[in-house]
Design a protein around this motif. Structure first.
Motif, mmCIF file in Angstrom:
data_model
loop_
_atom_site.group_PDB
_atom_site.id
_atom_site.type_symbol
_atom_site.label_atom_id
_atom_site.label_comp_id
_atom_site.label_asym_id
_atom_site.label_seq_id
_atom_site.Cartn_x
_atom_site.Cartn_y
_atom_site.Cartn_z
ATOM 1 N N HIS A 32 0.572 -1.563 0.132
ATOM 2 C CA HIS A 32 0.259 0.400 0.197
ATOM 3 C C HIS A 32 1.017 1.545 0.185
ATOM 4 O O HIS A 32 0.072 2.749 0.188
ATOM 5 C CB HIS A 32 -1.050 -0.102 1.013
ATOM 6 N N ASP A 33 2.006 0.739 -0.424
ATOM 7 C CA ASP A 33 3.632 2.194 -0.042
ATOM 8 C C ASP A 33 2.901 3.135 1.172
ATOM 9 O O ASP A 33 2.794 4.969 0.233
ATOM 10 C CB ASP A 33 2.808 2.668 -1.395
ATOM 11 N N LEU A 34 2.268 2.221 1.926
ATOM 12 C CA LEU A 34 2.950 3.408 3.720
ATOM 13 C C LEU A 34 3.971 3.395 3.687
ATOM 14 O O LEU A 34 4.930 3.130 3.638
ATOM 15 C CB LEU A 34 1.653 2.996 4.238
ATOM 16 N N ALA A 35 4.193 4.928 4.304
ATOM 17 C CA ALA A 35 5.020 5.128 5.323
ATOM 18 C C ALA A 35 5.058 4.100 7.263
ATOM 19 O O ALA A 35 4.246 4.790 7.633
ATOM 20 C CB ALA A 35 5.785 6.014 5.741
ATOM 21 N N VAL A 36 5.797 3.312 7.518
ATOM 22 C CA VAL A 36 5.250 2.535 8.278
ATOM 23 C C VAL A 36 6.285 2.583 9.520
ATOM 24 O O VAL A 36 7.450 1.723 9.311
ATOM 25 C CB VAL A 36 5.072 0.937 8.346
ATOM 26 N N ARG A 37 6.357 2.764 10.298
ATOM 27 C CA ARG A 37 6.951 2.560 11.704
ATOM 28 C C ARG A 37 6.376 1.663 12.732
ATOM 29 O O ARG A 37 5.205 1.923 12.511
ATOM 30 C CB ARG A 37 7.187 3.639 12.796
ATOM 31 N N LEU A 38 7.009 0.254 12.904
ATOM 32 C CA LEU A 38 6.344 -0.015 14.320
ATOM 33 C C LEU A 38 7.705 -0.634 15.799
ATOM 34 O O LEU A 38 8.757 -0.119 15.225
ATOM 35 C CB LEU A 38 6.436 -1.391 13.391
ATOM 36 N N TRP A 39 6.283 0.221 16.087
ATOM 37 C CA TRP A 39 7.051 0.572 17.435
ATOM 38 C C TRP A 39 6.746 -1.033 18.635
ATOM 39 O O TRP A 39 5.807 -1.616 18.602
ATOM 40 C CB TRP A 39 6.464 1.886 18.491
ATOM 41 N N VAL A 40 7.943 -1.191 18.928
ATOM 42 C CA VAL A 40 7.708 -2.435 19.924
ATOM 43 C C VAL A 40 8.736 -2.805 21.245
ATOM 44 O O VAL A 40 9.817 -2.078 20.978
ATOM 45 C CB VAL A 40 8.789 -3.959 19.086
ATOM 46 N N ASP A 41 7.853 -3.140 22.533
ATOM 47 C CA ASP A 41 8.457 -2.948 23.212
ATOM 48 C C ASP A 41 9.778 -3.439 23.774
ATOM 49 O O ASP A 41 10.275 -2.922 24.734
ATOM 50 C CB ASP A 41 7.732 -2.504 24.209
ATOM 51 N N ASP A 42 9.547 -5.027 23.087
ATOM 52 C CA ASP A 42 10.556 -5.824 23.506
ATOM 53 C C ASP A 42 11.122 -6.229 22.365
ATOM 54 O O ASP A 42 10.307 -7.224 21.917
ATOM 55 C CB ASP A 42 9.764 -6.926 24.316
ATOM 56 N N LEU A 43 12.260 -6.350 21.825
ATOM 57 C CA LEU A 43 12.908 -6.684 20.572
ATOM 58 C C LEU A 43 13.198 -8.256 20.799
ATOM 59 O O LEU A 43 13.582 -8.882 19.748
ATOM 60 C CB LEU A 43 13.756 -5.380 19.227
ATOM 61 N N ARG A 44 13.588 -8.840 21.685
ATOM 62 C CA ARG A 44 13.641 -9.910 21.932
ATOM 63 C C ARG A 44 12.438 -10.615 21.425
ATOM 64 O O ARG A 44 12.804 -12.471 20.523
ATOM 65 C CB ARG A 44 13.893 -10.685 22.930
ATOM 66 N N ALA A 45 11.494 -10.646 20.805
ATOM 67 C CA ALA A 45 10.361 -11.645 20.187
ATOM 68 C C ALA A 45 10.521 -11.359 18.889
ATOM 69 O O ALA A 45 10.462 -11.923 18.459
ATOM 70 C CB ALA A 45 9.109 -11.513 21.189
ATOM 71 N N PHE A 46 10.847 -10.420 18.703
ATOM 72 C CA PHE A 46 11.320 -9.843 17.098
ATOM 73 C C PHE A 46 12.179 -10.837 16.191
ATOM 74 O O PHE A 46 11.624 -11.291 15.252
ATOM 75 C CB PHE A 46 11.181 -8.186 17.259
ATOM 76 N N ALA A 47 12.982 -10.927 16.957
ATOM 77 C CA ALA A 47 15.104 -12.025 15.924
ATOM 78 C C ALA A 47 13.917 -13.052 16.486
ATOM 79 O O ALA A 47 14.411 -13.111 14.903
ATOM 80 C CB ALA A 47 15.739 -11.638 17.404
ATOM 81 N N PRO A 48 13.594 -14.019 16.121
ATOM 82 C CA PRO A 48 13.360 -15.521 16.004
ATOM 83 C C PRO A 48 12.505 -14.840 14.957
ATOM 84 O O PRO A 48 12.316 -15.964 14.063
ATOM 85 C CB PRO A 48 12.701 -15.813 16.931
ATOM 86 N N LEU A 49 11.398 -14.763 14.609
ATOM 87 C CA LEU A 49 10.826 -14.218 13.512
ATOM 88 C C LEU A 49 11.470 -13.478 11.931
ATOM 89 O O LEU A 49 11.308 -13.567 11.093
ATOM 90 C CB LEU A 49 9.507 -13.157 13.833
ATOM 91 N N CYS A 50 12.696 -12.294 12.599
ATOM 92 C CA CYS A 50 13.036 -12.379 11.713
ATOM 93 C C CYS A 50 14.541 -12.324 12.134
ATOM 94 O O CYS A 50 14.721 -11.210 12.538
ATOM 95 C CB CYS A 50 12.964 -11.018 11.933
#
Ligand code: TRH
Length: 376
Positions: A32-50
């Protein structure tokens, strides 16, 4: 200038909160060509997915999304659209900035997925707060009048191409270190702790068909080790019991988890995001729902089943219902699994039908974009 979207994610536990918001953020940016910011309070859960992600970075770009750690001090410009995922509570300073914004931002609370019938009636409703800010409630769902399900534009075409190409499947599995017997049925298992597991594994190991069970690292591991009577099962390890082969897998990136689901003949999934991805995989499945206080999850489980079994014969509907109820109660699975096996062909055809039926709805990212367009 691109329309800007801020998505707020607070990781309560597990991977569902980040799993859903990361998927949504990527799709909004890519399709959708949007400028997206994703605010995450605990990035430790993010790293396994990415796995490229840096769990310590305060800001980073991943797949077209600006991923930001929730800072101590908020001094950022408010976006045009603000998504508060799962009622995660926006930071006070951000709320103040929202009140001061010259043109108001659209504030959306993205709710948990539920098949209950009140969902369509509440989807899109506003709630006016005493401070003058207005928040809209956005409900994903399975039926007309809801916000739909997350589904990338090309997902079904990619899934179908993969499933029609045995060599692609074989190459993917081999890269994971998975070499199933050609006749073996492949099952994936992603679930919470479950006292019913032992009975299911026993039924599989005594079955007349060979089964190769793939188990990514996760909360079911202790029950698995107990049944196998081994101390550890590092990723890659294979154990055999009767006609059952059990293989532990590493936790893989989100895109590869899809391919695991597409590769399997049956998928046991949990929570919210893997539950939806298993539906797009179009294979029969078993859902371990996230337990809620006062057993609120049973209503949600039964509401989904009531929709899902539509179009199945009464006997097949009963078989899959009994299996799901036994699994979620942690009860003996022997009889219900044997009953499901009796209706295997029908359940497999039904899974494809269900997937195509759900794909007739607008997907959730599309529905959000439309919601914004209608709002401005
Ligand atoms: O991790 P979960 O149990 O998340 C839950 C639910 O979302 C629940 O509703 C919520 O209240 C709770 O968290 C806080 O299950 P879910 O939703 O399936 O999320 C798992 C994510 O992990 C999903 O995006 C798929 C991804 N995944 C991988 O990327 N690789 C893997 O190997 C596996 C097994 C999963």
């Amino acid at each position: 200038m691109k329309v800007s979207w801020d998505i707020f994610c607070s990781v309560v536990d597990n991977y569902g909160d980040i799993g859903v918001t990361w998927r949504l953020a990527r799709q909004l940016a890519a399709e959708h060509d949007l400028a997206v910011r994703l605010w995450v309070d605990d990035l430790r859960a993010f790293a396994p997915l990415c796995p490229e992600a840096d769990a310590t970075a305060s800001e980073q770009w991943q797949q077209g999304v600006e991923v930001r750690q929730w800072p101590q001090v908020w001094a950022v410009e408010v976006a045009d659209v603000v998504i508060e995922a799962f009622g995660c509570k926006l930071p006070e300073a951000y709320l103040r900035a929202m009140k001061e914004r010259v043109s108001p931002a659209l504030w959306i609370n993205l709710e948990y997925l539920s098949a209950e019938d009140w969902v369509a009636g509440c989807h899109g409703l506003p709630s006016l707060r005493p401070d003058g800010l207005k928040r809209m409630f956005f409900f994903p769902g399975f039926e007309a009048g809801t916000g739909g399900l997350l589904r990338e534009g090309d997902l079904l075409a990619r899934r179908q191409a993969f499933q029609r190409d045995p060599l692609a499947r074989q190459a993917f599995l081999q890269a994971l270190g998975v070499f199933p017997d050609p006749q073996a049925r492949l099952i994936s298992l992603f679930a919470y702790e479950n006292t019913g597991l032992a009975s299911w594994l026993s039924a599989l190991s005594a079955g007349h068909r060979a089964t190769h069970l793939l188990v990514p690292q996760g909360r079911i591991m202790a029950d698995l080790l107990h049944w196998l009577d081994v101390e550890a099962l590092p990723p890659g390890t294979v154990e055999r019991r009767g006609t059952l082969t059990v293989q532990a897998l590493p936790f893989v990136r989100q895109e590869d988890y899809d391919r695991i689901l597409w590769s399997c003949d049956f998928n046991a999934v949990r929570g919210e995001d893997s539950f939806v991805r298993a539906q797009w995989a179009a294979r029969p499945m078993l859902w371990h729902i996230y337990q809620q206080e006062e057993d609120a999850h049973w209503v949600k489980l039964k509401a989904f089943l009531a929709l899902y079994v539509n179009g199945l014969s009464p006997a097949a509907a009963q078989a899959i219902t009994d299996l799901w109820l036994a699994w979620n109660a942690g009860e003996d699975m022997t009889k219900s699994w044997n009953d499901v096996e009796e209706h295997w062909e029908q359940l497999s055809a039904h899974a494809e039908r269900w997937c195509l039926q759900q794909a007739n709805q607008a997907d959730l990212a599309q529905a959000l974009v439309l919601f914004y367009r209608n709002w401005i």
